[in-house]
Design a protein around this motif. Structure first.
Motif, PDB file in Angstrom:
ATOM      1  N   ALA A  28       0.840  -1.200   0.000  1.00  0.00           N
ATOM      2  CA  ALA A  28       0.000   0.000   0.000  1.00  0.00           C
ATOM      3  C   ALA A  28       0.874   1.249   0.000  1.00  0.00           C
ATOM      4  O   ALA A  28       0.615   2.211  -0.736  1.00  0.00           O
ATOM      5  N   ALA A  29       1.930   1.227   0.809  1.00  0.00           N
ATOM      6  CA  ALA A  29       2.839   2.372   0.864  1.00  0.00           C
ATOM      7  C   ALA A  29       3.551   2.575  -0.472  1.00  0.00           C
ATOM      8  O   ALA A  29       3.790   3.716  -0.897  1.00  0.00           O
ATOM      9  N   GLU A  30       3.875   1.495  -1.149  1.00  0.00           N
ATOM     10  CA  GLU A  30       4.588   1.584  -2.420  1.00  0.00           C
ATOM     11  C   GLU A  30       3.672   1.981  -3.573  1.00  0.00           C
ATOM     12  O   GLU A  30       4.043   2.797  -4.425  1.00  0.00           O
ATOM     13  N   PHE A  31       2.465   1.381  -3.624  1.00  0.00           N
ATOM     14  CA  PHE A  31       1.633   1.482  -4.823  1.00  0.00           C
ATOM     15  C   PHE A  31       0.528   2.534  -4.749  1.00  0.00           C
ATOM     16  O   PHE A  31       0.117   3.076  -5.779  1.00  0.00           O
ATOM     17  N   SER A  32       0.010   2.796  -3.549  1.00  0.00           N
ATOM     18  CA  SER A  32      -1.188   3.635  -3.458  1.00  0.00           C
ATOM     19  C   SER A  32      -0.990   5.076  -3.911  1.00  0.00           C
ATOM     20  O   SER A  32      -1.916   5.677  -4.463  1.00  0.00           O
ATOM     21  N   PRO A  33       0.192   5.692  -3.716  1.00  0.00           N
ATOM     22  CA  PRO A  33       0.361   7.043  -4.250  1.00  0.00           C
ATOM     23  C   PRO A  33       0.144   7.124  -5.761  1.00  0.00           C
ATOM     24  O   PRO A  33      -0.172   8.188  -6.297  1.00  0.00           O
ATOM     25  N   ALA A  34       0.287   5.996  -6.467  1.00  0.00           N
ATOM     26  CA  ALA A  34       0.069   5.954  -7.912  1.00  0.00           C
ATOM     27  C   ALA A  34      -1.338   5.475  -8.263  1.00  0.00           C
ATOM     28  O   ALA A  34      -1.648   5.262  -9.439  1.00  0.00           O
ATOM     29  N   GLY A  35      -2.197   5.264  -7.245  1.00  0.00           N
ATOM     30  CA  GLY A  35      -3.590   4.922  -7.516  1.00  0.00           C
ATOM     31  C   GLY A  35      -3.963   3.462  -7.359  1.00  0.00           C
ATOM     32  O   GLY A  35      -5.093   3.079  -7.660  1.00  0.00           O
ATOM     33  N   VAL A  36      -3.035   2.640  -6.890  1.00  0.00           N
ATOM     34  CA  VAL A  36      -3.320   1.201  -6.720  1.00  0.00           C
ATOM     35  C   VAL A  36      -3.505   0.908  -5.240  1.00  0.00           C
ATOM     36  O   VAL A  36      -2.573   1.056  -4.445  1.00  0.00           O
ATOM     37  N   ARG A  37      -4.707   0.480  -4.874  1.00  0.00           N
ATOM     38  CA  ARG A  37      -4.999   0.186  -3.473  1.00  0.00           C
ATOM     39  C   ARG A  37      -4.657  -1.273  -3.158  1.00  0.00           C
ATOM     40  O   ARG A  37      -4.837  -2.156  -4.006  1.00  0.00           O
ATOM     41  N   VAL A  38      -4.176  -1.507  -1.930  1.00  0.00           N
ATOM     42  CA  VAL A  38      -3.835  -2.860  -1.492  1.00  0.00           C
ATOM     43  C   VAL A  38      -4.434  -3.079  -0.109  1.00  0.00           C
ATOM     44  O   VAL A  38      -4.155  -2.327   0.829  1.00  0.00           O
ATOM     45  N   ASN A  39      -5.282  -4.083   0.016  1.00  0.00           N
ATOM     46  CA  ASN A  39      -5.917  -4.410   1.286  1.00  0.00           C
ATOM     47  C   ASN A  39      -5.938  -5.918   1.478  1.00  0.00           C
ATOM     48  O   ASN A  39      -5.611  -6.680   0.571  1.00  0.00           O
ATOM     49  N   ALA A  40      -6.313  -6.330   2.667  1.00  0.00           N
ATOM     50  CA  ALA A  40      -6.401  -7.765   2.967  1.00  0.00           C
ATOM     51  C   ALA A  40      -7.686  -8.055   3.728  1.00  0.00           C
ATOM     52  O   ALA A  40      -8.251  -7.183   4.395  1.00  0.00           O
ATOM     53  N   VAL A  41      -8.134  -9.283   3.624  1.00  0.00           N
ATOM     54  CA  VAL A  41      -9.230  -9.784   4.444  1.00  0.00           C
ATOM     55  C   VAL A  41      -8.692 -10.970   5.227  1.00  0.00           C
ATOM     56  O   VAL A  41      -7.943 -11.798   4.698  1.00  0.00           O
ATOM     57  N   ALA A  42      -9.043 -11.022   6.513  1.00  0.00           N
ATOM     58  CA  ALA A  42      -8.599 -12.122   7.372  1.00  0.00           C
ATOM     59  C   ALA A  42      -9.838 -12.924   7.793  1.00  0.00           C
ATOM     60  O   ALA A  42     -10.489 -12.580   8.783  1.00  0.00           O
ATOM     61  N   PRO A  43     -10.184 -13.965   7.051  1.00  0.00           N
ATOM     62  CA  PRO A  43     -11.382 -14.741   7.381  1.00  0.00           C
ATOM     63  C   PRO A  43     -11.207 -15.550   8.663  1.00  0.00           C
ATOM     64  O   PRO A  43     -10.110 -16.019   8.981  1.00  0.00           O
ATOM     65  N   GLY A  44     -12.308 -15.704   9.361  1.00  0.00           N
ATOM     66  CA  GLY A  44     -12.363 -16.651  10.462  1.00  0.00           C
ATOM     67  C   GLY A  44     -12.729 -18.019   9.919  1.00  0.00           C
ATOM     68  O   GLY A  44     -12.602 -18.277   8.714  1.00  0.00           O
ATOM     69  N   PRO A  45     -13.202 -18.933  10.776  1.00  0.00           N
ATOM     70  CA  PRO A  45     -13.563 -20.276  10.315  1.00  0.00           C
ATOM     71  C   PRO A  45     -14.649 -20.214   9.247  1.00  0.00           C
ATOM     72  O   PRO A  45     -15.691 -19.585   9.441  1.00  0.00           O
TER      73      PRO A  45
END
Length: 244
Positions: free
Chosen positions: A165-182
């Protein structure tokens, strides 16, 4: 449809959370690139999407093999959305963890998303838009006997989410995660059985396990413009398991 005109590569999308994500994104108008090792299951997902009026193609790949990963990246070309979902879990107590399985889990869960992202992010950066969603796990945050390697790889993936996110987001690319439970997947039911899975679900604040569709909905949200102000975040889709 909110994602019409966009292309999404979803790794490990021949079953479980990945397959549901592929179907849901296709319903939202995305051209879905289904990827996995099992051609029969991959074709079944593609056919199910087509029968529902969606557009999908299957790409066979073993992402733990760097040459297979390179070929996949070359074949799919530029994409608007990347979902790093494919993963391997080989449980073992730390004292009896063998090197081969240790390296197999790291190769699939850290090395593969790292180098696939490295291969596909430049095209997103060039167009000034894109969304990368990494699929983590509550086991990145909750200590569980026998899952030391898997848990460590998921914690690494969450760290990569923030760095990318720190590397790509200034150029418009968002990076996120989902942490599923069971979640009711073949992997969970195969490891714990129906009764064991239900017992794990009862330990959450909502008292049940998730359906793969419920996790896919969160992935769709993170991939879409509905989460336009979200980057570097890990969303805990775990019925409150890590909240208390």
């Amino acid at each position: 449809m909110e994602l019409t005109g966009r292309t999404a590569l979803i790794t490990g999308s021949t079953a479980g959370i990945g397959a549901e994500t592929a179907k849901l994104m296709a319903e939202a108008g995305t051209e879905v690139l289904v990827s996995g090792r099992d051609a029969e299951r991959g074709t079944a997902v593609v056919n199910a999407i087509a029968e529902n009026g969606g557009l999908a193609r299957f790409f066979a790949a073993d992402l733990s093999d760097l040459e297979s990963l390179r070929i996949l990246a070359d074949r799919v070309g530029a994409v608007d959305i990347l979902v790093n979902n494919a993963a391997v879990i080989l449980p073992a107590p730390t004292a009896s963890q063998d090197v081969a399985s240790f390296e197999a889990v790291l190769a699939a869960n850290v090395r593969a998303p790292y180098f696939l992202t490295a291969a596909l992010a430049p095209a997103m950066l060039a167009q000034g838009a894109g969304s990368i969603v990494n699929v983590s796990s509550t086991l990145a945050r909750v200590g569980t006997p026998g899952t030391s390697v898997y848990s460590a790889t998921k914690a690494a993936l969450e760290s990569l989410t923030r760095t990318w996110a720190a590397e790509f987001s200034p150029a418009g690319v968002r990076v996120n995660a989902v942490a599923p439970g069971p979640t009711r997947t073949d992997a969970l039911l195969g490891a714990l059985g129906e009764e064991g899975a239900e017992q794990v679900g009862k330990s959450t604040l909502l008292g049940r396990i998730a359906s793969p569709r419920e996790i896919a909905e969160v992935i769709l949200f993170l991939a879409s413009d509905r989460s336009a102000y979200l980057t570097g975040a890990t969303v805990a889709a775990d019925a409150g398991a890590t909240a208390v």
